[in-house]
Design a protein around this motif. Structure first.
Motif, short mmCIF file in Angstrom:
data_model
loop_
_atom_site.label_atom_id
_atom_site.label_comp_id
_atom_site.label_asym_id
_atom_site.label_seq_id
_atom_site.Cartn_x
_atom_site.Cartn_y
_atom_site.Cartn_z
N GLY A 286 0.83 -1.14 0.13
CA GLY A 286 -0.07 0.00 -0.06
C GLY A 286 0.93 1.28 0.20
N HIS A 287 0.37 2.10 -0.72
CA HIS A 287 1.15 3.71 -0.81
C HIS A 287 0.41 5.03 -0.75
N GLU A 288 -1.03 4.61 -1.00
CA GLU A 288 -1.68 5.99 -1.04
C GLU A 288 -2.52 6.38 0.18
N PHE A 289 -2.37 7.44 0.87
CA PHE A 289 -2.76 7.34 2.35
C PHE A 289 -3.26 8.89 2.51
N VAL A 290 -4.19 8.91 3.64
CA VAL A 290 -4.42 10.48 4.46
C VAL A 290 -4.53 9.85 5.72
N GLY A 291 -3.92 10.70 6.78
CA GLY A 291 -4.27 10.30 7.98
C GLY A 291 -3.65 11.60 8.87
N GLU A 292 -3.50 11.27 10.26
CA GLU A 292 -3.30 12.20 10.98
C GLU A 292 -1.84 11.96 11.93
N VAL A 293 -0.95 12.89 12.15
CA VAL A 293 0.27 12.41 12.58
C VAL A 293 -0.09 12.44 14.12
N VAL A 294 0.41 11.42 14.87
CA VAL A 294 0.50 11.27 16.11
C VAL A 294 1.64 11.07 16.73
N GLY A 295 2.69 11.07 16.15
CA GLY A 295 4.03 11.06 16.88
C GLY A 295 5.08 11.72 15.94
N ASP B 150 17.73 6.51 -6.59
CA ASP B 150 17.93 5.43 -5.56
C ASP B 150 16.49 5.55 -4.61
N GLN B 151 15.28 5.64 -5.29
CA GLN B 151 14.38 5.79 -4.63
C GLN B 151 13.63 4.69 -3.98
N ALA B 152 13.19 4.62 -3.04
CA ALA B 152 12.43 3.41 -2.51
C ALA B 152 10.58 3.85 -2.60
N ILE B 153 10.01 3.01 -3.07
CA ILE B 153 8.54 3.24 -3.23
C ILE B 153 7.83 2.50 -2.12
N MET B 154 6.96 3.19 -1.42
CA MET B 154 6.43 2.49 -0.27
C MET B 154 5.27 1.31 -0.87
N GLY B 155 5.49 0.19 -0.01
CA GLY B 155 4.33 -0.72 -0.45
C GLY B 155 5.09 -1.64 -1.38
N ILE B 156 6.32 -1.22 -1.76
CA ILE B 156 6.93 -2.07 -2.90
C ILE B 156 8.47 -2.54 -2.32
N SER B 157 9.14 -1.42 -2.54
CA SER B 157 10.57 -1.64 -2.11
C SER B 157 11.07 -1.18 -0.53
N ILE B 158 9.86 -0.52 0.11
CA ILE B 158 9.83 -0.48 1.63
C ILE B 158 8.52 -0.68 1.89
N ASP B 159 8.40 -0.90 3.30
CA ASP B 159 6.91 -1.10 3.68
C ASP B 159 6.17 -0.11 3.59
N GLY B 160 4.84 -0.29 3.22
CA GLY B 160 3.89 0.61 3.07
C GLY B 160 2.79 0.94 3.91
N ILE B 161 1.54 1.39 3.39
CA ILE B 161 0.82 1.98 4.53
C ILE B 161 -0.57 1.37 4.83
N PHE B 162 -0.77 -0.02 4.12
CA PHE B 162 -1.88 -0.38 4.56
C PHE B 162 -1.87 -1.28 6.02
N GLY B 163 -1.55 -0.42 6.77
CA GLY B 163 -1.83 -0.62 8.20
C GLY B 163 -2.31 0.52 9.06
N GLU B 164 -2.76 0.22 10.27
CA GLU B 164 -3.42 1.16 10.95
C GLU B 164 -2.55 2.37 11.41
#
Ligand SMILES: [Zn+2]
Ligand SMILES: [Zn+2]
Length: 390
Positions: free
Chosen positions: A85-94, A135-149
């Motif tokens: 996963g790589h597309e998100f909206v959320g709230e900064v909590v830390g 040297d870019q990393a892509i969330m959810g493919i080459s580094i951990d992504g955002i389908f998480g709480e």
């Protein structure tokens, strides 16, 4: 240890090669630990509200995109499991200790962000062309992504959003909408005739933007009649239903469709065509449908080798090919925000009311995720969102 739910693929369980889909697992809650990881000083923890499911997620679901990148990156990290996963909206909590000082971002801010994490050090990054960072990393493919709480993200990738200007669900689509903005700002589309081959989500966004940026005629082409109908509803002038590519000759053009495009452009061919489907035939249809001296935008990447028959013909026609990767950070984001915030142009409302059906159907509660539900929804709708907190 505190855990959260996330969607993953674990290659040690043969989940890439033997199974399709994503797998819900409990994973450790991400934490900021500056003592052991200095980069955490410039990172944030985001509580994800909505997460978009995009064409590349579909490609990963069916294992026909990013196979090599996915595996080589895991190998480098000595890991077997990736959160997708790589597309998100959320709230900064830390927020790490440097986040506010460096980026003006603080706990409580609503954020979206770019899914490509660029290195900041290579030649392209240094000259402000981060989208082609080597040297870019892509969330959810080459580094951990955002389908998480909850997820940990470098603060430099965040884009602070304003829910009064753009509704949260649409903010979760900044990233793919940005792909379309990037593609349609690469060439001048004012007054042009443009053919869009592939009306999945980014193809559909491209139709809205082509109209918004002043294209004179927009021709929408897809194998799925529902997608073509939706394209017309979004403002395409013409719609063509194309037959699926011939499996025996995957690079053959569709003469019937090319003739139709020629007819709609008074024999010339379009000024610009956009490849948004990822098929070899589609690339060649684009080249064939484009007028002498015209431009072809390539975006719908899939795995494998592509063949361009009569290559010299393309050269002699003087066609320019453009490859679009990611978004220009943050120029694209600024343009996307302006287009979406202007409620008089109808773009945001059309995205929400027509493509997302006002949330009825395309928005999936994360708690209800199942393999069957996902497959059913992917068949039904061009764009899906997870409501991550319900
Ligand atoms: Zn995407
Ligand atoms: Zn770089």
């Amino acid at each position: 240890m505190e855990t959260i739910n996330a969607l993953t693929i674990d290659i040690s369980k043969n989940e890439w090669h033997n199974q399709k889909g994503f797998f819900k697992r409990e994973v450790p809650m991400p934490v900021l630990d500056e003592k052991h990881n200095t980069k955490d000083a410039a990172s944030v923890i985001v509580k994800v509200m909505y997460a978009g499911i995009c064409g590349s997620d579909r490609g990963m679901w069916y294992r026909n995109a990013f196979t090599e990148l996915f595996h080589s990156a895991l190998e480098k990290e000595h890991k077997s499991m990736r959160i997708v996963g790589h597309e998100f909206v959320g709230e900064v909590v830390g927020a790490g200790s440097l986040v506010n000082e460096l980026y003006g971002i603080k706990v409580g801010d609503p954020v979206s962000g770019d899914s490509h994490i660029t290195c900041g050090k290579c030649f392209q990054c240094r000259i402000g062309e981060q989208e082609t960072c080597q040297d870019q990393a892509i969330m959810g493919i080459s580094i951990d992504g955002i389908f998480g709480e909850y997820v940990k993200i470098p603060a430099k990738n965040l884009w602070v959003v304003d829910f009064n200007r753009v509704r949260p669900e649409v903010c979760a689509m900044y990233d793919p909408f940005g792909n379309a903005v990037h593609a349609l700002t690469r060439v001048d589309v004012r007054g042009v005739r443009i053919a869009i081959f592939g009306c999945g989500q980014i193809g559909l966004f491209s139709i809205l933007l082509a109209r918004q940026f002043g294209a004179a005629k927009v021709i929408a082409i897809d194998v799925n009649k529902d997608n073509v109908d939706m394209a017309l509803e979004l403002g395409a002038h013409e719609g063509i239903v194309i037959k699926p590519a011939d499996k025996a000759n995957p690079y053959d053009i569709d003469r019937e469709v090319i003739d139709k495009v020629k007819e709609l452009t008074y024999g010339k061919g379009v000024d610009v065509s956009m490849e948004m489907a990822g098929f070899n035939s589609s690339v060649n249809n684009c080249i064939e449908a484009t007028r002498f001296g015209g431009q072809v935008i390539l975006f719908g990447i899939k795995d494998g080798d592509f063949i361009i028959p009569k290559f010299s013909k393309m050269v002699v026609k003087g066609i320019t090919l453009h490859n679009i990767i990611g978004r220009q950070i943050f120029r694209t984001w600024q343009i996307a925000q302006r287009v979406l915030s202007d409620r008089k142009n109808g773009v945001q409302d059309k995205m929400w009311d027509i493509i997302m059906r006002g949330g009825n159907g395309p928005v999936i509660k994360f708690s209800e995720f199942s393999h069957e539900l996902m497959e059913e929804k992917m068949k039904q709708y061009p764009k899906l969102l997870f409501d991550m907190q319900s």
